[in-house]
Design a protein around this motif. Sequence first.
Motif, PDB file in Angstrom:
ATOM      1  N   SER A 240       0.719  -1.017  -0.339  1.00 54.49           N
ATOM      2  CA  SER A 240       0.033  -0.056  -0.190  1.00 54.49           C
ATOM      3  C   SER A 240       0.319   1.405  -0.011  1.00 54.49           C
ATOM      4  O   SER A 240       0.683   1.924  -0.814  1.00 54.49           O
ATOM      5  CB  SER A 240      -0.710   0.001   1.115  1.00 54.49           C
ATOM      6  N   ILE A 241       1.861   1.334   0.585  1.00 56.25           N
ATOM      7  CA  ILE A 241       2.387   2.337   1.051  1.00 56.25           C
ATOM      8  C   ILE A 241       3.844   2.896  -0.975  1.00 56.25           C
ATOM      9  O   ILE A 241       3.608   3.910  -1.094  1.00 56.25           O
ATOM     10  CB  ILE A 241       3.674   2.339   2.295  1.00 56.25           C
ATOM     11  N   ALA A 242       3.864   1.590  -1.183  1.00 56.31           N
ATOM     12  CA  ALA A 242       4.496   1.510  -2.381  1.00 56.31           C
ATOM     13  C   ALA A 242       3.437   1.955  -3.307  1.00 56.31           C
ATOM     14  O   ALA A 242       3.763   3.038  -3.813  1.00 56.31           O
ATOM     15  CB  ALA A 242       4.803  -0.471  -2.959  1.00 56.31           C
ATOM     16  N   TRP A 243       2.700   1.413  -3.701  1.00 56.34           N
ATOM     17  CA  TRP A 243       1.411   2.165  -4.807  1.00 56.34           C
ATOM     18  C   TRP A 243       1.126   3.569  -4.384  1.00 56.34           C
ATOM     19  O   TRP A 243       1.336   4.582  -5.327  1.00 56.34           O
ATOM     20  CB  TRP A 243       0.252   0.857  -4.760  1.00 56.34           C
ATOM     21  N   ALA A 244       1.132   3.912  -3.157  1.00 57.64           N
ATOM     22  CA  ALA A 244       0.689   5.231  -2.487  1.00 57.64           C
ATOM     23  C   ALA A 244       2.390   6.432  -3.700  1.00 57.64           C
ATOM     24  O   ALA A 244       1.890   6.974  -3.953  1.00 57.64           O
ATOM     25  CB  ALA A 244       0.488   5.684  -1.529  1.00 57.64           C
ATOM     26  N   ASN A 245       3.101   5.865  -2.966  1.00 58.59           N
ATOM     27  CA  ASN A 245       4.661   6.779  -3.721  1.00 58.59           C
ATOM     28  C   ASN A 245       4.565   6.123  -4.920  1.00 58.59           C
ATOM     29  O   ASN A 245       4.552   7.885  -5.694  1.00 58.59           O
ATOM     30  CB  ASN A 245       5.578   5.449  -2.170  1.00 58.59           C
ATOM     31  N   LEU A 246       4.150   5.610  -5.365  1.00 53.21           N
ATOM     32  CA  LEU A 246       3.639   5.669  -6.905  1.00 53.21           C
ATOM     33  C   LEU A 246       3.295   6.339  -7.732  1.00 53.21           C
ATOM     34  O   LEU A 246       3.497   7.545  -9.011  1.00 53.21           O
ATOM     35  CB  LEU A 246       3.420   4.051  -7.586  1.00 53.21           C
ATOM     36  N   LEU A 247       2.179   6.427  -6.691  1.00 51.35           N
ATOM     37  CA  LEU A 247       1.183   7.593  -7.264  1.00 51.35           C
ATOM     38  C   LEU A 247       1.390   8.890  -7.319  1.00 51.35           C
ATOM     39  O   LEU A 247       1.362   9.543  -8.249  1.00 51.35           O
ATOM     40  CB  LEU A 247      -0.549   7.221  -6.784  1.00 51.35           C
ATOM     41  N   PHE A 248       1.928   9.311  -6.546  1.00 51.69           N
ATOM     42  CA  PHE A 248       2.619  10.672  -6.177  1.00 51.69           C
ATOM     43  C   PHE A 248       3.685  10.839  -6.615  1.00 51.69           C
ATOM     44  O   PHE A 248       4.387  12.511  -6.953  1.00 51.69           O
ATOM     45  CB  PHE A 248       2.565  11.089  -4.698  1.00 51.69           C
ATOM     46  N   PHE A 249       4.426   9.496  -6.996  1.00 52.02           N
ATOM     47  CA  PHE A 249       5.779  10.240  -8.052  1.00 52.02           C
ATOM     48  C   PHE A 249       5.232  10.765  -9.003  1.00 52.02           C
ATOM     49  O   PHE A 249       5.377  11.357  -9.950  1.00 52.02           O
ATOM     50  CB  PHE A 249       6.713   9.193  -7.940  1.00 52.02           C
ATOM     51  N   ILE A 250       4.297   9.777  -9.984  1.00 53.09           N
ATOM     52  CA  ILE A 250       3.583  10.003 -10.959  1.00 53.09           C
ATOM     53  C   ILE A 250       3.188  11.466 -10.927  1.00 53.09           C
ATOM     54  O   ILE A 250       3.021  11.785 -12.253  1.00 53.09           O
ATOM     55  CB  ILE A 250       2.840   9.328 -11.776  1.00 53.09           C
ATOM     56  N   ARG A 251       2.659  10.991 -10.405  1.00 54.55           N
ATOM     57  CA  ARG A 251       1.597  13.116 -10.214  1.00 54.55           C
ATOM     58  C   ARG A 251       2.032  13.824  -9.698  1.00 54.55           C
ATOM     59  O   ARG A 251       2.058  14.815 -10.486  1.00 54.55           O
ATOM     60  CB  ARG A 251       0.744  12.843  -8.785  1.00 54.55           C
ATOM     61  N   SER A 252       3.910  13.949  -9.246  1.00 53.74           N
ATOM     62  CA  SER A 252       4.977  15.062 -10.054  1.00 53.74           C
ATOM     63  C   SER A 252       5.666  15.106 -10.903  1.00 53.74           C
ATOM     64  O   SER A 252       5.949  16.594 -11.182  1.00 53.74           O
ATOM     65  CB  SER A 252       5.768  14.958  -8.905  1.00 53.74           C
ATOM     66  N   ILE A 253       5.314  14.148 -12.008  1.00 53.91           N
ATOM     67  CA  ILE A 253       5.857  14.743 -13.153  1.00 53.91           C
ATOM     68  C   ILE A 253       4.741  14.480 -14.537  1.00 53.91           C
ATOM     69  O   ILE A 253       5.654  14.480 -15.459  1.00 53.91           O
ATOM     70  CB  ILE A 253       7.150  13.166 -13.159  1.00 53.91           C
ATOM     71  N   PHE A 254       3.276  13.512 -14.481  1.00 57.77           N
ATOM     72  CA  PHE A 254       3.141  14.315 -14.655  1.00 57.77           C
ATOM     73  C   PHE A 254       1.305  14.461 -14.771  1.00 57.77           C
ATOM     74  O   PHE A 254       0.044  14.252 -13.929  1.00 57.77           O
ATOM     75  CB  PHE A 254       2.237  12.607 -15.863  1.00 57.77           C
ATOM     76  N   LEU A 255       1.604  15.939 -15.572  1.00 54.33           N
ATOM     77  CA  LEU A 255      -0.285  16.767 -15.271  1.00 54.33           C
ATOM     78  C   LEU A 255      -1.513  15.887 -15.114  1.00 54.33           C
ATOM     79  O   LEU A 255      -1.613  16.671 -14.216  1.00 54.33           O
ATOM     80  CB  LEU A 255      -0.033  18.269 -16.191  1.00 54.33           C
ATOM     81  N   PRO A 256      -1.924  15.535 -16.313  1.00 55.18           N
ATOM     82  CA  PRO A 256      -2.809  15.016 -16.071  1.00 55.18           C
ATOM     83  C   PRO A 256      -2.997  13.854 -15.200  1.00 55.18           C
ATOM     84  O   PRO A 256      -4.468  13.983 -14.298  1.00 55.18           O
ATOM     85  CB  PRO A 256      -3.198  14.512 -17.701  1.00 55.18           C
ATOM     86  N   PHE A 257      -2.023  13.017 -14.896  1.00 58.76           N
ATOM     87  CA  PHE A 257      -2.146  12.107 -13.613  1.00 58.76           C
ATOM     88  C   PHE A 257      -2.573  13.344 -12.446  1.00 58.76           C
ATOM     89  O   PHE A 257      -3.385  12.554 -11.577  1.00 58.76           O
ATOM     90  CB  PHE A 257      -1.490  11.178 -13.797  1.00 58.76           C
ATOM     91  N   ALA A 258      -1.511  14.264 -12.139  1.00 63.02           N
ATOM     92  CA  ALA A 258      -1.798  15.031 -11.292  1.00 63.02           C
ATOM     93  C   ALA A 258      -3.186  15.366 -10.790  1.00 63.02           C
ATOM     94  O   ALA A 258      -3.813  15.842 -10.110  1.00 63.02           O
ATOM     95  CB  ALA A 258      -1.037  16.587 -11.250  1.00 63.02           C
ATOM     96  N   VAL A 259      -3.741  16.040 -11.861  1.00 66.51           N
ATOM     97  CA  VAL A 259      -5.197  16.061 -11.897  1.00 66.51           C
ATOM     98  C   VAL A 259      -6.101  15.000 -11.222  1.00 66.51           C
ATOM     99  O   VAL A 259      -7.298  15.249 -10.599  1.00 66.51           O
ATOM    100  CB  VAL A 259      -6.166  16.871 -13.259  1.00 66.51           C
ATOM    101  N   PHE A 260      -5.740  14.067 -12.062  1.00 66.75           N
ATOM    102  CA  PHE A 260      -6.722  13.258 -11.677  1.00 66.75           C
ATOM    103  C   PHE A 260      -6.819  12.238 -10.441  1.00 66.75           C
ATOM    104  O   PHE A 260      -7.594  12.177  -9.750  1.00 66.75           O
ATOM    105  CB  PHE A 260      -6.484  11.734 -12.277  1.00 66.75           C
ATOM    106  N   VAL A 261      -5.221  11.879  -9.820  1.00 67.07           N
ATOM    107  CA  VAL A 261      -5.015  12.180  -8.293  1.00 67.07           C
ATOM    108  C   VAL A 261      -5.536  13.244  -7.176  1.00 67.07           C
ATOM    109  O   VAL A 261      -5.872  13.254  -5.952  1.00 67.07           O
ATOM    110  CB  VAL A 261      -3.594  11.882  -8.183  1.00 67.07           C
ATOM    111  N   SER A 262      -5.357  14.631  -7.701  1.00 64.64           N
ATOM    112  CA  SER A 262      -6.091  15.949  -7.229  1.00 64.64           C
ATOM    113  C   SER A 262      -7.589  15.295  -6.619  1.00 64.64           C
ATOM    114  O   SER A 262      -7.700  15.599  -5.671  1.00 64.64           O
ATOM    115  CB  SER A 262      -5.856  16.572  -7.435  1.00 64.64           C
ATOM    116  N   GLY A 263      -8.203  15.029  -7.799  1.00 66.08           N
ATOM    117  CA  GLY A 263      -9.601  14.916  -8.104  1.00 66.08           C
ATOM    118  C   GLY A 263     -10.023  13.773  -6.844  1.00 66.08           C
ATOM    119  O   GLY A 263     -10.930  13.748  -6.002  1.00 66.08           O
ATOM    120  N   LEU A 264      -9.348  12.582  -7.493  1.00 62.07           N
ATOM    121  CA  LEU A 264      -9.259  11.520  -6.195  1.00 62.07           C
ATOM    122  C   LEU A 264      -8.914  11.453  -4.434  1.00 62.07           C
ATOM    123  O   LEU A 264      -9.712  11.282  -3.512  1.00 62.07           O
ATOM    124  CB  LEU A 264      -8.163  10.103  -6.613  1.00 62.07           C
TER     125      LEU A 264
END
Length: 140
Positions: free
Chosen positions: A109-133
């Motif tokens: 779970s912590i690894a997935w959270a780290n991966l999501l936040f890493f992708i969020r920091s480098i990919f703008l459309p994904f950042a919008v998706f994660v912020s919405g979640l």
Amino acid sequence: TTYLLQQYQLEEAEAEQKRTFFRANMLIEEELVSFVLLCIALAYTIFREVHQIINAGLTYVTSLWNWFDLLFIFLSIFSMSMMLHLVGGASPSTFDEETNREIILITSSIAWANLLFFIRSIFLPFAVFVSGLLGVFRKL
């Protein structure tokens, strides 16, 4: 007929042994892939955290995310040691199976959270998706 029945049982036992061997080999391959992926994620996280500690100094310990990263590092090392211990031939009763699953669940779970936040920091459309979640989770 007794001979045929014994022959059939022998063939079935051999077939089951082959199926068990095949499943065991598949499990070893899956564990190896998991172990290698965990090593890669751990090496990246350790490199990133050492870099952050060098740059941030004592302010490093004030961030909650840094504590999650450290927790991920320690749980990953512990999970990897459990994997190596069990692959090395330790009896399954050495570690409680339920405890193993809980530790691996938390680590994953912590690894997935780290991966999501890493992708969020480098990919703008994904950042919008994660912020919405995150907004949805806050409202729950």
